[in-house]
Motif scaffolding. Structure first.
Motif, mmCIF file in Angstrom:
data_model
loop_
_atom_site.group_PDB
_atom_site.id
_atom_site.type_symbol
_atom_site.label_atom_id
_atom_site.label_comp_id
_atom_site.label_asym_id
_atom_site.label_seq_id
_atom_site.Cartn_x
_atom_site.Cartn_y
_atom_site.Cartn_z
ATOM 1 N N MET A 1 3.031 -6.061 3.915
ATOM 2 C CA MET A 1 1.813 -5.543 4.458
ATOM 3 C C MET A 1 0.675 -6.469 4.441
ATOM 4 S SD MET A 1 2.808 -2.474 5.081
ATOM 5 C CE MET A 1 4.651 -1.400 4.777
ATOM 6 N N PRO A 2 -0.144 -6.247 5.565
ATOM 7 C CA PRO A 2 -1.543 -7.097 5.574
ATOM 8 C C PRO A 2 -2.278 -7.108 4.226
ATOM 9 C CG PRO A 2 -1.182 -5.922 7.566
ATOM 10 C CD PRO A 2 -0.176 -5.317 6.491
ATOM 11 N N GLY A 3 -2.560 -8.186 3.777
ATOM 12 C CA GLY A 3 -3.432 -8.462 2.387
ATOM 13 C C GLY A 3 -2.688 -7.722 1.135
ATOM 14 N N GLN A 4 -1.388 -7.275 1.199
ATOM 15 C CA GLN A 4 -0.603 -6.645 0.078
ATOM 16 C C GLN A 4 -0.988 -7.292 -1.219
ATOM 17 O OE1 GLN A 4 3.236 -5.477 0.766
ATOM 18 N NE2 GLN A 4 3.368 -4.209 -1.210
ATOM 19 N N SER A 5 -0.609 -8.809 -1.309
ATOM 20 C CA SER A 5 -0.718 -9.658 -2.560
ATOM 21 C C SER A 5 -1.957 -9.641 -3.171
ATOM 22 C CB SER A 5 -0.193 -11.034 -2.071
ATOM 23 O OG SER A 5 -1.053 -11.746 -1.101
ATOM 24 N N GLY A 6 -3.274 -9.695 -2.432
ATOM 25 C CA GLY A 6 -4.222 -9.715 -3.014
ATOM 26 C C GLY A 6 -5.079 -8.608 -2.939
ATOM 27 N N ALA A 7 -4.602 -7.530 -2.783
ATOM 28 C CA ALA A 7 -5.226 -6.200 -2.532
ATOM 29 C C ALA A 7 -4.892 -5.194 -3.632
ATOM 30 C CB ALA A 7 -4.993 -5.519 -1.181
ATOM 31 N N THR A 8 -3.892 -5.555 -4.549
ATOM 32 C CA THR A 8 -3.378 -4.865 -5.498
ATOM 33 C C THR A 8 -4.510 -3.940 -6.479
ATOM 34 O OG1 THR A 8 -1.333 -5.765 -5.559
ATOM 35 C CG2 THR A 8 -1.846 -4.222 -7.452
ATOM 36 N N ALA A 9 -5.556 -4.634 -7.187
ATOM 37 C CA ALA A 9 -6.694 -4.365 -7.966
ATOM 38 C C ALA A 9 -7.690 -3.423 -7.178
ATOM 39 C CB ALA A 9 -7.219 -5.430 -8.587
ATOM 40 N N PRO A 10 -8.224 -4.003 -6.049
ATOM 41 C CA PRO A 10 -8.947 -3.283 -5.070
ATOM 42 C C PRO A 10 -8.201 -1.979 -4.629
ATOM 43 C CG PRO A 10 -9.269 -5.466 -4.460
ATOM 44 C CD PRO A 10 -7.828 -5.308 -5.452
ATOM 45 N N LEU A 11 -6.992 -1.952 -4.316
ATOM 46 C CA LEU A 11 -6.369 -0.827 -3.959
ATOM 47 C C LEU A 11 -6.316 0.217 -5.085
ATOM 48 C CD1 LEU A 11 -4.915 0.612 -1.590
ATOM 49 C CD2 LEU A 11 -2.785 -0.398 -2.248
ATOM 50 N N GLU A 12 -6.053 -0.177 -6.168
ATOM 51 C CA GLU A 12 -5.899 0.635 -7.322
ATOM 52 C C GLU A 12 -7.298 1.440 -7.538
ATOM 53 O OE1 GLU A 12 -3.320 2.083 -8.861
ATOM 54 O OE2 GLU A 12 -1.941 0.814 -7.677
ATOM 55 N N ARG A 13 -8.483 0.571 -7.504
ATOM 56 C CA ARG A 13 -9.808 1.193 -7.752
ATOM 57 C C ARG A 13 -9.782 2.451 -6.741
ATOM 58 N NH1 ARG A 13 -11.008 -4.567 -9.136
ATOM 59 N NH2 ARG A 13 -11.676 -4.848 -7.051
#
Length: 398
Positions: A1-13
């Protein structure tokens, strides 16, 4: 998915922020549903909160994982059964669900944008939520229709059981009262039992619907079901059947507690109407004593032996005698009317009637002869064949 690797923390927020607002959004959604979808006013708030919790948590899982569950993983059967029971149409259920998913999707976009989530992730998860709405809608529609079918079958069985007990006299008074309340029958009014069979290509189920529709016209009430390949039930008044291909017996009016007696009469009337090859709805006033002709075959045989079979030795002339005797009874003993309709001289009719009396040893002026001869002629209409070697067979009306 686009940006999946670096977006885990922002996504959880984003997910945490959405979870914090779950019930605020749910409260607004509840008010919106009850305002714009009237059928949802019958659904208790606690049940709506439960299904909102389920939808919301499923949507959060989709946002987190970026994938949509398979259709068979959606367990909506309990919701579908509840909505069907409460009379919520499928269209209303789907509208409510899509409003809920739209509220969740709007909440995700707002929280994700405010927290600067990667635009590629926002687009991807928004698409996932759209797909969730589509997959879940199909699944909801499927289980709702299954629940509707199951509910209809249950209602049909329950109605059939009630009518079977009512018509066969096996229900207790309390069961009659509760069934009447369920099916809108007025215990203070008389009803007539009916038993009907189709004549043409229409099947019993279609006949049931047609008769129920005819019975309810002009504000009447009809409750029918299919019992033993026949349509049976109770009606307030004699149905006007129009062109409907049906033969039916209609019992006398009675209160519901005595409907089994009316049903027995309806069965006898149906049997008689079918025996005479009649189409329509018949009660005792229509068939009168002819019902007994069907029910008493031994007596019919006796009277055929006494009044009609002696004519068989006369061959074709015997058939003419029977024709004149039948006309004599039908036209009020007016010999001239019989002659006019048969296109013969009045003396010809007189001779045939006198010959009848000679062959049978009876008098046409005797009251018993009129009754018994009418019975024998009605039995002949039923197709009772002649007996013995002499004379031609006359299976119907000469």
């Amino acid at each position: 998915m686009p940006g999946q690797s670096g977006a885990t923390a922002p996504l959880e927020r984003v997910i945490a922020a959405m979870a914090a607002k779950q019930w605020n959004v749910g409260g607004r959604l509840h008010a919106e549903l009850t305002d714009h979808i009237p059928s949802y006013r019958a659904v208790p708030r606690e049940l709506l909160d439960q299904i909102w919790q389920r939808h919301f948590q499923r949507a959060l899982a989709v946002v987190r994982e970026g994938s949509v569950p398979a259709p068979e993983d959606f367990d909506e059967a309990d919701v579908a059964r509840d909505r069907v029971t409460r009379g919520v149409p499928l269209s209303d259920g789907l509208r409510a669900f899509r409003r809920a998913l739209s509220a969740i999707r709007d909440l995700f976009i707002a929280e994700a944008t405010e927290r600067g989530l990667d635009p590629g992730v926002i687009v991807d998860r928004t698409k996932c939520l759209w797909e969730l709405a589509d997959v879940a809608s199909v699944r909801i529609a499927t289980v709702h229709r299954q629940a509707e079918v199951a509910s209809a079958l249950f209602d049909a069985r329950r109605r059939a059981d009630f009518l079977r007990g009512l018509l066969y006299g096996t229900l207790r008074a309390a069961e009659i009262h509760s069934g009447a309340a369920i099916y809108g029958l007025d215990l203070s009014r008389p009803y007539r039992a009916i038993r009907a069979v189709p004549n043409g290509k229409v099947g019993p189920d279609a006949l049931e619907r047609s008769l129920e529709s005819h019975g309810r016209r002009n504000g009447g009430c009809a409750l029918l079901t299919v019992l033993d390949e026949a349509v049976a039930g109770v009606v307030e008044a004699k149905p006007e059947i129009g062109d409907l291909e049906v033969t039916a017996g209609l019992g006398p009016p009675t209160d519901l507690a005595a409907a089994h007696g009316s049903f027995r009469a309806a069965g006898r009337l149906l049997e008689a109407a079918r025996a005479y090859g009649l189409r329509g709805v018949y009660d005792l006033s229509d068939l009168s004593w002819r019902v007994a002709v069907v029910a008493e075959p031994e007596l019919a045989e006796l009277l055929l032996d006494r009044y009609l079979r002696p004519l068989e030795a006369e061959g074709e002339f015997g058939a003419l005698i029977e024709e004149s005797v039948r006309g004599y009874l039908e036209w009020g003993r007016h010999i001239r009317e019989v002659a006019r309709r048969a296109h013969v001289h009045v003396n010809t009719v007189r001779y045939r009637l006198r010959r009848f009396e000679e062959l049978t040893g009876t008098s046409l002026d005797a009251p018993d002869t009129s009754v018994e001869l009418s019975w024998a002629l009605a039995a002949r209409e039923l197709g009772t064949p002649p007996r013995g070697p002499a004379g031609p067979a006359h299976g119907g009306v000469p």
